[in-house]
Design a protein around this motif. Sequence first.
Motif, PDB file in Angstrom:
ATOM      1  N   LYS A  42       0.827  -1.200   0.000  1.00  0.00           N
ATOM      2  CA  LYS A  42       0.000   0.000   0.000  1.00  0.00           C
ATOM      3  C   LYS A  42       0.865   1.255   0.000  1.00  0.00           C
ATOM      4  O   LYS A  42       1.992   1.238   0.493  1.00  0.00           O
ATOM      5  CB  LYS A  42      -0.907   0.002   1.231  1.00  0.00           C
ATOM      6  N   LYS A  43       0.296   2.323  -0.554  1.00  0.00           N
ATOM      7  CA  LYS A  43       1.055   3.575  -0.635  1.00  0.00           C
ATOM      8  C   LYS A  43       1.442   4.062   0.763  1.00  0.00           C
ATOM      9  O   LYS A  43       2.543   4.540   0.998  1.00  0.00           O
ATOM     10  CB  LYS A  43       0.184   4.630  -1.345  1.00  0.00           C
ATOM     11  N   LYS A  44       0.507   3.898   1.701  1.00  0.00           N
ATOM     12  CA  LYS A  44       0.757   4.330   3.080  1.00  0.00           C
ATOM     13  C   LYS A  44       1.980   3.604   3.666  1.00  0.00           C
ATOM     14  O   LYS A  44       2.846   4.221   4.278  1.00  0.00           O
ATOM     15  CB  LYS A  44      -0.478   4.032   3.955  1.00  0.00           C
ATOM     16  N   THR A  45       2.032   2.301   3.444  1.00  0.00           N
ATOM     17  CA  THR A  45       3.143   1.511   3.989  1.00  0.00           C
ATOM     18  C   THR A  45       4.470   2.026   3.464  1.00  0.00           C
ATOM     19  O   THR A  45       5.458   2.114   4.200  1.00  0.00           O
ATOM     20  CB  THR A  45       2.972   0.026   3.617  1.00  0.00           C
ATOM     21  N   ILE A  46       4.470   2.396   2.175  1.00  0.00           N
ATOM     22  CA  ILE A  46       5.716   2.908   1.590  1.00  0.00           C
ATOM     23  C   ILE A  46       6.136   4.198   2.292  1.00  0.00           C
ATOM     24  O   ILE A  46       7.312   4.393   2.620  1.00  0.00           O
ATOM     25  CB  ILE A  46       5.546   3.122   0.068  1.00  0.00           C
ATOM     26  N   ILE A  47       5.161   5.059   2.563  1.00  0.00           N
ATOM     27  CA  ILE A  47       5.489   6.311   3.269  1.00  0.00           C
ATOM     28  C   ILE A  47       6.102   5.998   4.635  1.00  0.00           C
ATOM     29  O   ILE A  47       7.121   6.565   5.027  1.00  0.00           O
ATOM     30  CB  ILE A  47       4.222   7.193   3.452  1.00  0.00           C
ATOM     31  N   TYR A  48       5.510   5.027   5.351  1.00  0.00           N
ATOM     32  CA  TYR A  48       6.030   4.688   6.676  1.00  0.00           C
ATOM     33  C   TYR A  48       7.449   4.139   6.576  1.00  0.00           C
ATOM     34  O   TYR A  48       8.311   4.460   7.383  1.00  0.00           O
ATOM     35  CB  TYR A  48       5.110   3.684   7.375  1.00  0.00           C
ATOM     36  N   LEU A  49       7.675   3.302   5.577  1.00  0.00           N
ATOM     37  CA  LEU A  49       9.022   2.754   5.410  1.00  0.00           C
ATOM     38  C   LEU A  49      10.018   3.862   5.082  1.00  0.00           C
ATOM     39  O   LEU A  49      11.150   3.866   5.568  1.00  0.00           O
ATOM     40  CB  LEU A  49       9.037   1.681   4.322  1.00  0.00           C
ATOM     41  N   LEU A  50       9.573   4.826   4.272  1.00  0.00           N
ATOM     42  CA  LEU A  50      10.452   5.960   3.946  1.00  0.00           C
ATOM     43  C   LEU A  50      10.793   6.772   5.194  1.00  0.00           C
ATOM     44  O   LEU A  50      11.887   7.320   5.305  1.00  0.00           O
ATOM     45  CB  LEU A  50       9.785   6.866   2.900  1.00  0.00           C
ATOM     46  N   CYS A  51       9.851   6.848   6.126  1.00  0.00           N
ATOM     47  CA  CYS A  51      10.109   7.562   7.388  1.00  0.00           C
ATOM     48  C   CYS A  51      11.222   6.870   8.180  1.00  0.00           C
ATOM     49  O   CYS A  51      12.010   7.515   8.862  1.00  0.00           O
ATOM     50  CB  CYS A  51       8.857   7.595   8.265  1.00  0.00           C
TER      51      CYS A  51
END
Lengths: 271, 291
Positions: free
Chosen positions: B2-11
């Motif tokens: 999911k797009k959200k998961t990618i954002i969290y991983l980027l954090c």
Amino acid sequence: MRKRKASSIVLFVLGILFMLPVFILVMNSFKTYDEVIKSFVTLPESLYLGNFAEAARLMNYGVAVRNSLFVTICTVIVCTVISFFASFGISHLKGKKQTGFYLLFSLGQIIPFHTIMIALSVMMTNLNMNNSLITLIILYSGFHCAFGIFTYFGFLKTVPLSLEEAATIDGCGTLRLIWQIYFPLVLPTTVTIVVLFFLWTWNDFLMPSILISDSALRTITVNMYIFKGSTQSNWNLFMAALVISIIPIVIVYLFTQRYITSGITAGAVKQ
Amino acid sequence: MKKKTIIYLLCILPALCFYSFALLIPLFFGTIPYSTYDWNLMSGIKNFTGLGNYIEILSDTDFFRTLLFTVKVGVITVVLSNLLAFILAYFLSKSDVRCKSVSRAFFFIPNIISSVLVAFIWYVMFAWVLPSLAQTFNIEWLKSISWFGETSHATFTIIVVSVWQSLGFSLLIYIAGFQTIPSELIEAAEMDGCTGLKSITKVQVPLLMSTITINLFISIAGAFKAFDIPFALTDGGPFGTTQTIALNIYQEAFIRYRMGMGSAKSVVLFLLVAIVTIVQLRITSKKEVEY
């Protein structure tokens, strides 16, 4: 009533006795060389300031303070920011991913610096990264962020998900969510983290002593250590140098006493 | 994904990069592999020995002496500083004490000064002030003491300085602990005739058990890593008898240039600290009194 007064006085006197080594040091740092070799236990004849000026000049005091400040402030900023973002990410991941990252960063909390110091000294030399303040900042940030993440995560876990859902429904994006919702929430935790990062970085001796050999890049503690080796019998200069090396952190403490006290207490309880 | 998961991983990514560079890579690609080599930086020898270094450690009496010394100094320091801090905190946490914040600051300031500088403050005391005092007042026994020349005296100086520095930290935690005890509880105990020392041992200590355990374990983990104070005060002397484990590792690597051996010893130190931490987590999750 009398009991209260008595115990207040006893505690105050004990405190002064406890600090006696510091007072004796400061007292002796005002003496000239001839005075100091005569006696360490008498009061100075005059408030001679020459020792401080001479010690500061000989040990390049200004440069060392600037180096320490630069490394400490940059480390505090970089490390706090990356710790916050990482714990934000980890607290939003689910299941195995979350546990995995959490355990990975927890490992950093139990690894003593002495376990990696040999490897760091070899690797940084090979990468030509020794003798650089930036390297110190990167390494401190990497080393301390384990604690930062652990502490922030402990707090973020307790933030109810409904808060974020409500904000998202109102059309709040991730960045705005972080800035407007989470940032104010984590402010007290941030104070704890900033205080501890500041003290750990400012007071560290081993890492810069291993990685920095250029005299223009020494931090204040390393500088004092080297100065001790080079002053020989100039005891008055040694003591004056020691006093001016201690002064910055004491000044910081006097101005931020409340935050330092609460920061250290909270940090310990969270460990 | 999911797009959200990618954002969290980027954090997580920036911290992960710093963390890997500073800690994971040096540990798994540095310390651990290095420890399997017979590696001398001066002579340039670098031969694979497998567990050779670890086997050598088992018969290294020097290393066991430093381990014993570290534990000895650690135990004495931890007990003394916690005991003194507990007693002081008991009095300093009472609400009717005057000048409380000044008195507290006196005890706490040594804790925020760098350990090396703290060691130097006491170096001045032991090397110059005490002999001068003995001279001025003609105190014979004090004159005859060579603080850094004898093992027992050098050990004593290290303990004094370590207690002096760590006391403030424990004090702070105990004060915070005492303040969490509701005053009604102590008053209730007083009504039942439980006062003074009895109130401390029977009511307050059990309530503060979790604070005490936290404090003890932070102190113990710190004691195993003791380096700065012995390094700056005695530098392990006389004849290496006041060397701690960390100091022994340092000398192995940066004085004798035996990088492989130093790394193997630092893995052993890591295991010791890890065991203490695991025991700590086990115990702190149990012994708490509810009220």
